[in-house]
Scaffold this active site. Structure first.
Site, PDB file in Angstrom:
ATOM      1  N   LYS A  66     -18.369  11.950   0.108  1.00 50.37           N
ATOM      2  CA  LYS A  66     -18.666  11.569  -1.254  1.00 50.37           C
ATOM      3  C   LYS A  66     -20.040  12.009  -1.699  1.00 50.37           C
ATOM      4  CE  LYS A  66     -15.227   9.827  -3.380  1.00 50.37           C
ATOM      5  NZ  LYS A  66     -14.871   8.456  -3.433  1.00 50.37           N
ATOM      6  N   MET A  70     -25.362   8.474 -11.268  1.00 48.78           N
ATOM      7  CA  MET A  70     -25.126   9.897 -10.951  1.00 48.78           C
ATOM      8  C   MET A  70     -25.764  10.792 -12.008  1.00 48.78           C
ATOM      9  SD  MET A  70     -21.087   9.425 -10.062  1.00 48.78           S
ATOM     10  CE  MET A  70     -20.822   8.295 -11.432  1.00 48.78           C
ATOM     11  N   ASP A 119     -18.503   5.674   2.879  1.00 48.90           N
ATOM     12  CA  ASP A 119     -19.044   6.940   2.394  1.00 48.90           C
ATOM     13  C   ASP A 119     -20.559   6.905   2.449  1.00 48.90           C
ATOM     14  OD1 ASP A 119     -19.794   5.650  -0.095  1.00 48.90           O
ATOM     15  OD2 ASP A 119     -17.649   5.700  -0.543  1.00 48.90           O
TER      16      ASP A 119
HETATM   17  N1  SAH Z   1     -20.089   1.811  -7.110  1.00 52.71           N
HETATM   18  C1  SAH Z   1     -21.502   2.088  -7.109  1.00 52.71           C
HETATM   19  C2  SAH Z   1     -21.840   3.349  -7.869  1.00 52.71           C
HETATM   20  C3  SAH Z   1     -21.278   4.616  -7.310  1.00 52.71           C
HETATM   21  S1  SAH Z   1     -21.751   6.030  -8.231  1.00 52.71           S
HETATM   22  C4  SAH Z   1     -22.253   0.891  -7.675  1.00 52.71           C
HETATM   23  O1  SAH Z   1     -21.632  -0.040  -8.207  1.00 52.71           O
HETATM   24  O2  SAH Z   1     -23.486   0.860  -7.552  1.00 52.71           O
HETATM   25  C5  SAH Z   1     -23.124   6.602  -7.325  1.00 52.71           C
HETATM   26  C6  SAH Z   1     -24.411   6.442  -8.087  1.00 52.71           C
HETATM   27  O3  SAH Z   1     -24.860   5.098  -8.044  1.00 52.71           O
HETATM   28  C7  SAH Z   1     -25.569   7.230  -7.550  1.00 52.71           C
HETATM   29  O4  SAH Z   1     -25.529   8.580  -7.999  1.00 52.71           O
HETATM   30  C8  SAH Z   1     -26.749   6.506  -8.124  1.00 52.71           C
HETATM   31  O5  SAH Z   1     -26.962   6.851  -9.459  1.00 52.71           O
HETATM   32  C9  SAH Z   1     -26.261   5.062  -8.107  1.00 52.71           C
HETATM   33  N2  SAH Z   1     -26.750   4.320  -6.946  1.00 52.71           N
HETATM   34  C10 SAH Z   1     -26.037   3.726  -6.010  1.00 52.71           C
HETATM   35  N3  SAH Z   1     -26.811   3.091  -5.120  1.00 52.71           N
HETATM   36  C11 SAH Z   1     -28.074   3.280  -5.518  1.00 52.71           C
HETATM   37  C12 SAH Z   1     -29.354   2.872  -5.042  1.00 52.71           C
HETATM   38  N4  SAH Z   1     -29.489   2.121  -3.949  1.00 52.71           N
HETATM   39  N5  SAH Z   1     -30.456   3.263  -5.716  1.00 52.71           N
HETATM   40  C13 SAH Z   1     -30.344   4.016  -6.810  1.00 52.71           C
HETATM   41  N6  SAH Z   1     -29.175   4.444  -7.327  1.00 52.71           N
HETATM   42  C14 SAH Z   1     -28.049   4.067  -6.682  1.00 52.71           C
END
Ligand code: SAH
Length: 464
Positions: A270, A383, A248
């Protein structure tokens, strides 16, 4: 890519080498390894060069270089210390459309010699495009020490069985899996430990006994927050083995590039509100692909079990009895905090940390605000951009100090990382001012103030 690596079949084919000294000898040795029929031309030829070329069935001509010597050759090497001759060879060869290499003069070359790791029939070529040959040689040295010398034997063993395996497993997929098991399992182990006969017997047994049916499986893999260096070894191994990849938006392109080149890639969306493939269909797609016998990689940003719906995706697999494994990844909170210089816990400031979803399904009612404002904890909102004004408002309304330090980390751990710090009450304003967009992580707590001293990662953008 400045040069396309190709492997040149030279066995029995005519190659012209212009030059009669040490360098010409070095190149002749390589060419002879590949079975080339060498013609060497130079006004003076060192005796040892002549001896070598003739011993390998080549011929030496004591003449000055002239363009008419090029005809009939399939590759031309200029290895003289005379720049004018080197240039002439390059020019004349190119005019005839012949591949030409001029030693130590990349600009005059149409083909260049890579650094070579030779485990024939397995051969690895490394090139820096002529820009940093020392670096290429260092990489070669690493590979030399990393790849057992007996890899060549393993490849020879495979060569001997190749035709039979092909007949036995007509299906490409089944054949690939068979070979992967051979190269990574007991057979390889026997070869590496100096027992080639035992290896051969094992392979023979495997070939005659193996059932031709392979069951598909699913790997639910966390790809981390963006920096490819933060992948786990297991993630990388499975990425290079899977037949189909479902990914995604959160998965960085540089990471996707590390998947097996010929794997099918399916984008499953997504983006907030943009569900390229609805979750239910996605769950069913995983089941369907696995039932077709494929090794399916479900690659997810961060950690699959943290706000990743990873649990839902494998529930259906479990119900269908499809084998799967889950590989944890570095979640955005860990990655962003580390790369922003914000420790999530600290003996003086935060005794606990909470990962909270900022996706407010039902206005603001679904978060336990009273718990969230308790002192001594760091809050990390995933998020959280869209709901940010509500989040800040509610935290303050429930008693959190509006001056609590807070940070926004956009695209954390990547070269595009941007970090903005302020206070809880001015976070929404920071977002508007700097046009902060997803993916962004929101960190609220005293620990944010430590960034002033602990920031270390610059990315390619200027951080604030
Ligand atoms: N499974 C993922 C999270 C998915 S939800 C994890 O463990 O990181 C998606 C959210 O994760 C985004 O809206 C943001 O808030 C955060 N996120 C994911 N990657 C990011 C990054 N490189 N920098 C900042 N926020 C990030």
């Amino acid at each position: 890519m400045d040069y396309l690596p190709l492997f040149h079949k030279l066995d029995g084919r005519p190659v012209l080498v212009v030059g009669g000294g040490d360098i010409a000898l070095r190149k002749s040795v390589l060419l002879a390894e590949a079975g080339a029929r060498i013609t060497l031309v130079a006004p003076e030829i060192e005796p040892e060069v002549r001896a070598f070329v003739e011993a390998r069935g080549g011929s030496c001509r004591v003449e000055r270089y002239a363009a008419d010597q090029l005809a009939g050759h399939c590759l031309v090497i200029a290895a003289t210390d005379d720049d004018a001759v080197n240039e002439a060879v390059s020019h004349d060869a190119q005019a005839l459309g012949l591949p030409v290499n001029v030693v130590d003069a990349p600009k005059l070359c149409t083909v260049i010699f890579p650094a070579i790791v030779d485990r024939s029939p397995l051969v690895i070529a490394i090139s820096s495009g002529g820009d940093a040959p020392v670096l290429a040689r260092l990489v070669r040295a690493k590979l030399e020490s990393w790849i057992p010398a007996t890899y060549g034997q393993l490849a020879q063993l495979a060569q001997r069985f190749r035709a039979r395996v092909k007949t036995r497993f007509a299906d490409l997929q089944a054949r690939r899996i068979f070979w992967e098991e051979v190269f990574q399992g007991e057979v390889a182990e026997k070869v590496f430990s100096g027992q080639p006969q035992a290896a051969e017997q094992l392979l023979e047994a495997k070939l005659t006994s193996e059932t031709a049916t392979f069951r598909g499986e699913v790997y639910l893999v966390g790809a981390g927050p963006g920096d490819p260096d933060l992948l786990t070894f297991r993630a990388l191994r499975l990425m290079q083995q899977a037949d189909v990849v479902l990914y995604d938006r959160l998965v960085a392109p540089t990471i996707l590039d590390m998947c097996r080149r010929d794997a099918d890639r399916i984008y499953v969306g997504k983006r907030r509100a943009e569900h390229a493939v609805p979750q239910d269909d996605l769950n069913r797609l995983l089941v369907k692909l696995a039932q077709e016998g494929k090794r399916v990689l479900r690659l997810k940003g961060g950690d699959p079990f943290i706000f990743g719906r990873g649990g839902e995706e494998i529930e259906e697999l479990a119900a269908e009895g499809i084998p799967f494994q889950v590989v944890p990844g570095i979640t955005a909170a860990s990655g962003c905090a580390a790369y922003a210089g914000i420790p999530l816990t600290h003996r003086d400031h935060a005794q606990s940390v909470r990962f909270v979803t900022g996706h407010l399904k039902d206005g603001s009612a679904d978060l336990p605000w009273t718990d969230l404002v308790a002192p001594g904890q760091t809050l990390v909102f995933y998020m959280g951009l869209v709901g940010l004004p509500t989040i800040c408002e509610q935290l303050i309304a429930h008693g959190k100090d509006p001056a609590t330090p807070a940070a926004l980390v956009q695209q954390g751990t990547t070269l595009n990382q941007r970090v903005f710090t302020g206070t809880l009450q001015d976070l929404p304003q920071l977002v508007a001012e700097h046009e902060v967009h997803a993916p962004t992580l929101v960190i609220v707590g005293e620990v944010v103030a430590l960034r002033e001293k602990l920031a270390w990662f610059e990315g390619a953008q200027t951080a604030v």
